[in-house]
Write an enzyme that holds these catalytic residues in place. Structure first.
Site, PDB file in Angstrom:
ATOM      1  N   LYS A 115       0.873  -1.183   0.000  1.00 32.74           N
ATOM      2  CA  LYS A 115       0.000   0.000   0.000  1.00 32.74           C
ATOM      3  C   LYS A 115       0.907   1.230   0.000  1.00 32.74           C
ATOM      4  CE  LYS A 115      -4.044   1.912   2.240  1.00 32.74           C
ATOM      5  NZ  LYS A 115      -3.531   3.246   2.508  1.00 32.74           N
ATOM      6  N   LYS A 309      -3.124  -2.237   7.700  1.00 30.68           N
ATOM      7  CA  LYS A 309      -2.211  -1.154   8.085  1.00 30.68           C
ATOM      8  C   LYS A 309      -1.189  -1.695   9.072  1.00 30.68           C
ATOM      9  CE  LYS A 309      -3.392   2.885   7.470  1.00 30.68           C
ATOM     10  NZ  LYS A 309      -3.851   4.005   6.830  1.00 30.68           N
TER      11      LYS A 309
HETATM   12  S1  IVH Z   1      -6.731  -0.462  -4.352  1.00 31.94           S
HETATM   13  C1  IVH Z   1     -11.126  -0.067  -5.139  1.00 31.94           C
HETATM   14  N1  IVH Z   1      -4.140  -0.844  -4.249  1.00 31.94           N
HETATM   15  O1  IVH Z   1      -4.804   3.372  -0.629  1.00 31.94           O
HETATM   16  C2  IVH Z   1      -9.782  -0.292  -4.588  1.00 31.94           C
HETATM   17  N2  IVH Z   1      -5.023   1.153  -3.303  1.00 31.94           N
HETATM   18  O2  IVH Z   1      -6.707   3.573   1.673  1.00 31.94           O
HETATM   19  C3  IVH Z   1      -8.978   0.914  -4.654  1.00 31.94           C
HETATM   20  N3  IVH Z   1      -3.346   2.643  -2.357  1.00 31.94           N
HETATM   21  O3  IVH Z   1      -7.265   5.399  -2.084  1.00 31.94           O
HETATM   22  C4  IVH Z   1      -7.702   0.907  -3.985  1.00 31.94           C
HETATM   23  N4  IVH Z   1      -1.588   1.421  -2.854  1.00 31.94           N
HETATM   24  O4  IVH Z   1      -4.931   5.569  -2.998  1.00 31.94           O
HETATM   25  C5  IVH Z   1      -5.168  -0.023  -3.922  1.00 31.94           C
HETATM   26  N5  IVH Z   1      -1.872  -1.264  -4.246  1.00 31.94           N
HETATM   27  C6  IVH Z   1      -2.878  -0.477  -3.952  1.00 31.94           C
HETATM   28  C7  IVH Z   1      -2.678   0.764  -3.284  1.00 31.94           C
HETATM   29  C8  IVH Z   1      -3.790   1.537  -2.974  1.00 31.94           C
HETATM   30  C9  IVH Z   1      -2.008   2.552  -2.305  1.00 31.94           C
HETATM   31  C10 IVH Z   1      -4.135   3.750  -1.804  1.00 31.94           C
HETATM   32  C11 IVH Z   1      -5.229   4.248  -2.731  1.00 31.94           C
HETATM   33  C12 IVH Z   1      -6.495   4.240  -1.913  1.00 31.94           C
HETATM   34  C13 IVH Z   1      -5.978   4.134  -0.532  1.00 31.94           C
HETATM   35  C14 IVH Z   1      -7.015   3.438   0.330  1.00 31.94           C
END
Ligand code: IVH
Length: 663
Positions: A115, A309
Site C-alpha cells: 500500500k 495497516k
Molecule cells: S486499491 C477499489 N491498491 O490506498 C480499490 N489502493 O486507503 C482501490 N493505495 O485510495 C484501492 N496502494 O490511494 C489499492 N496497491 C494499492 C494501493 C492503494 C495505495 C491507496 C489508494 C487508496 C488508498 C485506500
C-alpha cells in the site's frame, strides 16, 4: 528540413525517446548513455520549435512542464474511485476472509500488494495516447492534472498498444528524492516537507507544471478502471497486461489462504524499512474478477479488498526539553522537544504531552529516552519511557506556577485536567484567539496567517479581535515584507468578513466550549447577537444539543465587560450581527416535530442530502434510534439501527416511501 521531413523525424524521435525513457525509468535498464538521450531530446526540441504545429500531445519534450494554469478543471470519474476499509491485525483479516468466503461459498485466492503512501490518480488513454489524468477528489469528481502527470517519467505518454483504457495508480516520491528535495528546501530557506505523501499531494496540485517536473515523482499503477474490447478473468491477468502496455506496476504476491496473507503481512512489516519508498500497509484483494462482481461494493469501498495497516512504527529518542504553550482559552499545554527522529515517514521533533496527569502517569522526565510513535500514523505521541536508560541527571517536570508568557499565576481547577493562565489579557491567549477568529471555519479572513497576526500584535496595531476592523492601510503597509497588493487583499478580506453570518461571529468569539456547530444552533435560535447576549441559562439549555456546561460558559462570557466592549466595537464598525438564514415560508413544514434516523446506503441520495430534505421540511435527524424516533429511513446494508427500529416497533421506510412522503 521541410514539413514532411520534420513530421517523419518527430515521429521517429518521439518513439525512440519514449522507448529509452521506459527502459531507463520503468525497467531501470538504460540502453543508451545520458548524453545520447540528451542529444536526441535537444534535436526534438529544436524541430518542435521550428514546426510548433507538429507538436504531438505525447511528445517527451512535455515532461519538463508547460504553461502555468489559472485553475484545475473538474473531472467526473467514469468509475468511482473507491477507498478501502482498514484492518489492523490478524483478527480483522480473518473476519474479512470469513465474510468473503461466506458470501461466495467457495475458496478464494488473494493478491497482496504494497500500500503505497502517496496520492491516488487515474490516467486515461485514447488509442494508446495519454489524454487525461485526474486526482481522486471526493471519489466521484476530481481535478484534471494532466499537465502535471505528464512530467512523471514513469507514466507512459504512449502505450505499446492502441487501446482505450483508464488505469488507477498511486503517485509517490522515493525516500531518496524526498531527502534530496528537503535538502534543497533547506538550502533555499524554504519550509521542509513533513512526509513523502505531502510532497506527492502538494506537487500534483501545482498550477505550474514546471514545479511538478522538479519534484521527481514516480507512480505505481495497480488497477484497470475501464478498458474497451478486452476482458480479464483475474486481477493479475490485468496486472500483467498493464506491464505489457508499459506501466510501472506494484509488486504482488498471490496467496491461497488468509494464513499465507497474514504471514506476508508480518514479513512486510519487517521489510518495509528496506524499500526505497514508503508504504503504510498492504492491500489484500480478491483475485478472481467474477468473485469480485458477486461481492460488489459498498458506498465508499469494495467488499472484495481490504487494507492491512502496519502497526504504528515506534522509535526511541531523547526528550531534550518540555516547553509549555498557552492556548486560546489559557490552557497550558506541555510539549515534548525531541532529538529529531524519523518515524513512519516524517521527521518528528515535538509532540504534545497534553497535561500534567499524562506526564505523571507515564513518569516522563526531561533527559529521558522515550519511545515515540505516530498514533494512527498521523499525530506523534510518547508511548513510554525507556527506564533502563534513565540516568541521574533527568529532571522531573512540574507545570509552571506562573504563565510562561505573561507571568500571571496559573490555576488548575478541581475536576479539570488543564492548568490555566487566568489572565484574559495574556498575549499568548490573545494571539491564539485572533488566529481562531480569522480561521477558515470562523470568520474566514484570507491572507491573515499566524505570522501576520504575530506581526500585528508585536507592532501594537491590534489588541483584540475587533481591532482588525479598525486597521488602516498605512498601518498594514508598515509591516515587514507587506506590499501594496497583499495589503489591499488583506483589507478586502477583512471588509468582506463583516458580512458573515452571525453563526461565524459567535464561533469566532472563542467562547469556551462553543464550537462551530453550536455557533450555527445559537444563531438559528436567537437570530441576533442582542437576543443571544441577553439569553438566560434556561433559554439556552432549551436547545437539545446544548448542554449545561456550554450554557454556563455562554452566560459567563456575556457578563464580562471586556467581551461586551468587543461586541460594541464590532457593531460600530458594521460587522453583521444577525442570522442570515432565510426561513422559506413557501415550504410546508410537514415533518415538524418528527425525528428521523437515516441508516444504510441510499442509492438515490447522499445521506447528507436526505438529512437536508428532512430538515427543510421541519424535521430533525438523529444519530440513534429510540422510542421517540418517528421513522427510520433504511437503505442497503442497514445494520444495528434497523434491528433496533424493528425491536422498538419504529416504522422503517424505504427510499421510495421516503420519496412519496416528501412529494
Ligand atoms: S486499491 C477499489 N491498491 O490506498 C480499490 N489502493 O486507503 C482501490 N493505495 O485510495 C484501492 N496502494 O490511494 C489499492 N496497491 C494499492 C494501493 C492503494 C495505495 C491507496 C489508494 C487508496 C488508498 C485506500
Amino acid at each position: 528540413m521541410n514539413i514532411q521531413e520534420a513530421k517523419i523525424e518527430i515521429e521517429k524521435l518521439t518513439n525512440e525517446l519514449n522507448e529509452h525513457n521506459y527502459n531507463y525509468y520503468v525497467l531501470d535498464h538504460p540502453t543508451i548513455s545520458d548524453y545520447e538521450y540528451d542529444q536526441m531530446m535537444n534535436k526534438l526540441i529544436e524541430i518542435e520549435k521550428e514546426f510548433p504545429e507538429l507538436m504531438q500531445s505525447d511528445s517527451p519534450t512535455q515532461r519538463v512542464g508547460g504553461v502555468a494554469l489559472e485553475s484545475f478543471n473538474q473531472v467526473t470519474h467514469t468509475v468511482p474511485m473507491l477507498s478501502l476499509d482498514n484492518s489492523y491485525n490478524q483478527g480483522d483479516l480473518l473476519d474479512f476472509d470469513g465474510r468473503t468466503r461466506k458470501a461466495l461459498d467457495e475458496e478464494v485466492e488473494y493478491v497482496v500488494e504494497p500500500k503505497i503512501d502517496g496520492l491516488s490518480v487515474t490516467l486515461s488513454y485514447e488509442n494508446g495516447i495519454f489524454v487525461k489524468g485526474a486526482t481522486r477528489g471526493d471519489g466521484y469528481i476530481g481535478e484534471n492534472i494532466t499537465q502535471n502527470l505528464k512530467t512523471i517519467k514513469t507514466i507512459p505518454l504512449r502505450l505499446s498498444e492502441n487501446v482505450n483504457v483508464e488505469v488507477r495508480g498511486e503517485v509517490y516520491i522515493s525516500r531518496e528524492k524526498f531527502e534530496e528535495l528537503n535538502k534543497r528546501q533547506e538550502e533555499n530557506e524554504q519550509p521542509l516537507f513533513a512526509n513523502p505523501r505531502n510532497v506527492a499531494a502538494g506537487s500534483l496540485r501545482q498550477l505550474d507544471s514546471k514545479i511538478t517536473a522538479q519534484r521527481n515523482l514516480d507512480i505505481f499503477v495497480f488497477n484497470i478502471q475501464t478498458i474497451d474490447g478486452k476482458t480479464f478473468d483475474t486481477h493479475i491477468d490485468g496486472f500483467e497486461y498493464l506491464k505489457k502496455l508499459g506501466f510501472k506496476t506494484s509488486n504482488y504476491n498471490v496467496c491461497n489462504s488468509m494464513k499465507e496473507v497474514i504471514e506476508l503481512c508480518d514479513e512486510w512489516s519487517e521489510k518495509r524499512a528496506t524499500l526505497s519508498y514508503e508504504i503504510d500497509g498492504l492491500v489484500v484483494k480478491v483475485n478472481d474478477l467474477n468473485q469480485r462482481e458477486i461481492l460488489g461494493t459498498k458506498s465508499k469501498s469494495p467488499r472484495w479488498a481490504i487494507a492491512y495497516k502496519f502497526p504504528a512504527e515506534q522509535k526511541e529518542t531523547l526528550l531534550k526539553d518540555i516547553e509549555v504553550q498557552v492556548g486560546r482559552t489559557g490552557a497550558l499545554t506541555p510539549t515534548a522537544i525531541f532529538e529529531p527522529v524519523r518515524v513512519a515517514g516524517s521527521v518528528i521533533s515535538r509532540a504534545t504531552l497534553h497535561n500534567e496527569d499524562y506526564i505523571q502517569e507515564k513518569d516522563i522526565r526531561i533527559g529521558d529516552y522515550v519511545i515515540i510513535q505516530k498514533a494512527g500514523d498521523v499525530i506523534p505521541a510518547v508511548v513510554k519511557v525507556v527506564l533502563d536508560k534513565r540516568n541521574e541527571d533527568v529532571k522531573p517536570f512540574n507545570m509552571p506556577e506562573h504563565c510562561p508568557i505573561c507571568g500571571e499565576e496559573t490555576v488548575r481547577l478541581e475536576g479539570e485536567a488543564a492548568t490555566r493562565c487566568v489572565n484574559s489579557a495574556c498575549p499568548a491567549q490573545l494571539r491564539r484567539s485572533i488566529i481562531h477568529f480569522v480561521a477558515r471555519n470562523a470568520m474566514n479572513i484570507d491572507g491573515l496567517g499566524e505570522s501576520i497576526v504575530t506581526l500585528l500584535l508585536d507592532n501594537g496595531l491590534i489588541s483584540d479581535i475587533a481591532d482588525l476592523y479598525y486597521l488602516k492601510k498605512e498601518e498594514v503597509l508598515s509591516l515587514e515584507r507587506m506590499g501594496e497588493k497583499s495589503a489591499n487583499n488583506l483589507l478586502n478580506s477583512i471588509e468582506k468578513s463583516k458580512g458573515n453570518d452571525l453563526s461565524r461571529v459567535v464561533f469566532g468569539l472563542g467562547i469556551k466550549l462553543v464550537g462551530a456547530r453550536a455557533g450555527v444552533l445559537l444563531a438559528d435560535v436567537f437570530k441576533d447577537m442582542d437576543t443571544l447576549m441577553n439569553a438566560s441559562f434556561e433559554d439556552i439549555t432549551v436547545i437539545p444539543e446544548i448542554g449545561d456546561k456550554m450554557a454556563q460558559s455562554l452566560v459567563a462570557f456575556f457578563k464580562e465587560e471586556r467581551n461586551l466592549e468587543i461586541i460594541e466595537k464590532f457593531k460600530s464598525t458594521g460587522v453583521n450581527m444577525k442570522s442570515l438564514k432565510v426561513e422559506d415560508d413557501s415550504i410546508e413544514k410537514k415533518f415538524e416535530g418528527m425525528t428521523f434516523v437515516i441508516t444504510g446506503t441510499l442509492s438515490k441520495y447522499k445521506r447528507t442530502d436526505a438529512k437536508d430534505i428532512v430538515e427543510k421540511l421541519g424535521g430533525k435527524v438523529s444519530g440513534s434510534v429510540s422510542k421517540k424516533t418517528h421513522y427510520v429511513l433504511a437503505g442497503e446494508e442497514a445494520g444495528s439501527k434497523l434491528t433496533k427500529a424493528q425491536e422498538l416497533g419504529v416504522p422503517v421506510i424505504s427510499e421510495e416511501e421516503f420519496e412519496e412522503m416528501v412529494k
